[in-house]
Design an enzyme around this catalytic site. Structure first.
Site, short mmCIF file in Angstrom:
data_model
loop_
_atom_site.label_atom_id
_atom_site.label_comp_id
_atom_site.label_asym_id
_atom_site.label_seq_id
_atom_site.Cartn_x
_atom_site.Cartn_y
_atom_site.Cartn_z
N GLU A 1 -7.15 -21.39 21.91
CA GLU A 1 -5.13 -21.95 22.37
C GLU A 1 -4.93 -23.51 23.18
O GLU A 1 -3.85 -24.00 23.06
CB GLU A 1 -4.71 -20.42 22.93
CG GLU A 1 -3.11 -20.09 22.97
CD GLU A 1 -2.24 -21.72 24.30
OE1 GLU A 1 -0.98 -21.08 24.23
OE2 GLU A 1 -3.07 -21.63 25.07
N ASP B 1 -9.61 -19.27 26.22
CA ASP B 1 -10.07 -20.79 26.95
C ASP B 1 -9.02 -21.05 28.28
O ASP B 1 -7.69 -20.47 27.61
CB ASP B 1 -10.18 -21.50 26.13
CG ASP B 1 -8.79 -21.60 25.21
OD1 ASP B 1 -8.17 -20.51 24.53
OD2 ASP B 1 -8.63 -22.92 24.40
N ASP C 1 -2.83 -18.46 33.61
CA ASP C 1 -2.54 -19.19 31.96
C ASP C 1 -4.35 -19.46 31.63
O ASP C 1 -4.98 -19.87 31.58
CB ASP C 1 -2.36 -20.83 31.78
CG ASP C 1 -1.95 -20.91 30.65
OD1 ASP C 1 -2.59 -20.67 29.49
OD2 ASP C 1 -1.86 -22.39 30.17
#
Length: 426
Positions: free
Chosen positions: A156, A91, A122
């Site tokens: 996360e 995610d 990220d």
């Protein structure tokens, strides 16, 4: 375009003039696994295709409705030994498109080779770097001593990191028999590569301040607002002291100090009504060097000093302060650091300033390192115009192609001595 199944898919230039690893990375970036409604189904389909290409068995565990953890497993020559975990999350955080130069899910590549997309740093880059490193090793016919698991976790980026927090309690996690884990890190603007061996404890706390209500025209004593102001001043005074420590000492990084940020204030019903209660909430990130029991005692004292019946309540309160050993005597760290040294990489060891899934792994006394091989790169996770240069990305595949076999070929450890000797990688 997915890389050719018959080749390594790494380093071969496609007919369109782009390295297949870059094409795969950009394809993954275009999947809108963005909160509040991540396209997890799209990610699962993508991972199914990857597993088929790599010839790896895949397992899916629904940790709670609509949230699936995916595991690909490359079995080692001795699967009884502790395994190596390559962890990543699928995610990404929300996007404010009006602040982006390009569509945040177009994976636009500019003339300098910078790839713009949410998740570029990220951490979709690391996910594809793991995959492509394994692809290369398998294409070379390599066999590794220890089993390697590639883990892809949802949620996360939401409060509490629900995906991993839930999965570590599942029996399937125990079956992975993990000895060492790699997880995400941060970019580094310098030539060095940042390595995170621990994290600050995350506390989300709300302080409740009751008081005497009344009409807005009077000097009412013992109001909720007066207590609230005292609490706010106590927390913010401490914040300034920690900020001063960070700004005046070259030996401190952000992960070495406690950050305090006031994030929510609630209370009141009308301009002319003095409220009977008010709340203030704080985000605290506390380094592992701080005694957490003593720190909570300080919060309790601030509440007491603010006035009668002032209380506090935690929404999140992580108490584990395990860190991963980074001494040369530790076999996992030695394998990691010496491999990096052989590639002329300078490592910069730090405590991670925010929170990752690694904390749930370390809480089980499993050593974990946070590492994203992105040097000479501005830190842009969660920021507008997040990007990663394609050459930095490709270099990361080279790095993991060296690190994965180094870690998976760590010799039998003392706590594994009961297993048959004579173990070696082909």
């Amino acid at each position: 375009m997915l890389p050719d199944k018959e080749g390594s898919g790494v380093g071969q230039i496609s007919p369109h003039g782009e390295d297949p690893s870059i094409s795969l990375f950009r394809q993954y970036l275009r999947l809108k696994t963005v909160h509040p409604e991540p396209d997890y189904d799209g990610a699962l389909r993508f991972l199914d295709r990857i597993a088929e290409e790599l010839g790896l068995p895949i397992k899916k565990i629904e940790v709670f409705p609509g949230r699936v953890v995916t595991i690909m497993t490359w079995e080692g020559t001795d699967p009884n030994l502790k395994s190596v975990l390559l962890n990543s999350h699928t995610d990404v955080v929300p996007v404010f498109q009006e602040h982006w130069k390009y569509d945040a899910f177009s994976a636009f590549k500019d003339a300098e080779g910078n790839i713009y997309a949410r998740g570029a740093q990220d951490m979709k880059c690391v996910t594809i770097q793991y995959i492509q490193a394994v692809r290369r090793l398998k294409a070379e016919g390599r066999r590794l001593l220890r089993t390697v698991h590639l883990l892809f976790v949802p949620d996360e980026e939401v409060g509490g990191h629900k995906g991993m927090e839930t999965f570590v309690k599942d029996p399937e996690f125990q079956k992975l028999n993990i000895g060492f884990a790699l997880d995400e890190g941060l970019a580094n603007p310098s030539d060095a590569f940042t390595v995170f061996y621990g994290e600050r404890s995350l506390w989300w706390v709300t302080v409740h301040c009751p008081g005497s209500p009344g009409h807005g025209s009077r000097f009412v004593e013992n109001t909720a607002a007066e207590k609230l102001l005292h609490v706010m001043n106590s927390f913010m005074d401490f914040r300034e002291k920690e900020k001063h420590r960070l700004n005046t000492s070259e030996c401190f990084t952000l992960g070495d100090v406690t950050t305090v940020n006031m994030t929510m204030v609630k209370g009141g019903v009308a301009y002319n009504v003095i409220p009977a209660e008010m709340d203030v909430s704080f985000d605290l990130r506390i380094p592992p060097t701080v005694n957490l029991q003593e720190f909570e005692g300080q919060i309790k004292q601030w509440c007491k000093e603010a006035g009668d019946d002032v209380t506090y309540k935690f929404a999140v309160k992580h108490m584990n302060q395990n860190v991963t050993p980074t001494e040369d005597s530790d076999p996992w760290w030695r394998a990691f650091s010496q491999t990096c040294k052989s590639m002329n990489m300078t490592l910069q060891k730090e405590i991670f300033p925010a929170a990752t899934d690694s904390r749930f792994i370390r809480a089980l006394s499993i050593p974990a390192i946070g590492f994203s091989p992105m040097n000479r790169t501005p830190i842009l996770l969660h920021d507008h115009n997040e990007y990663l240069n394609e050459q930095v990305f490709l270099r990361g595949i080279d790095v993991f192609a060296e690190l994965i076999p180094a870690l998976a070929n760590v010799p039998v450890l003392p706590n594994e001595a009961q297993l048959l000797p004579n173990l070696s990688a082909n």
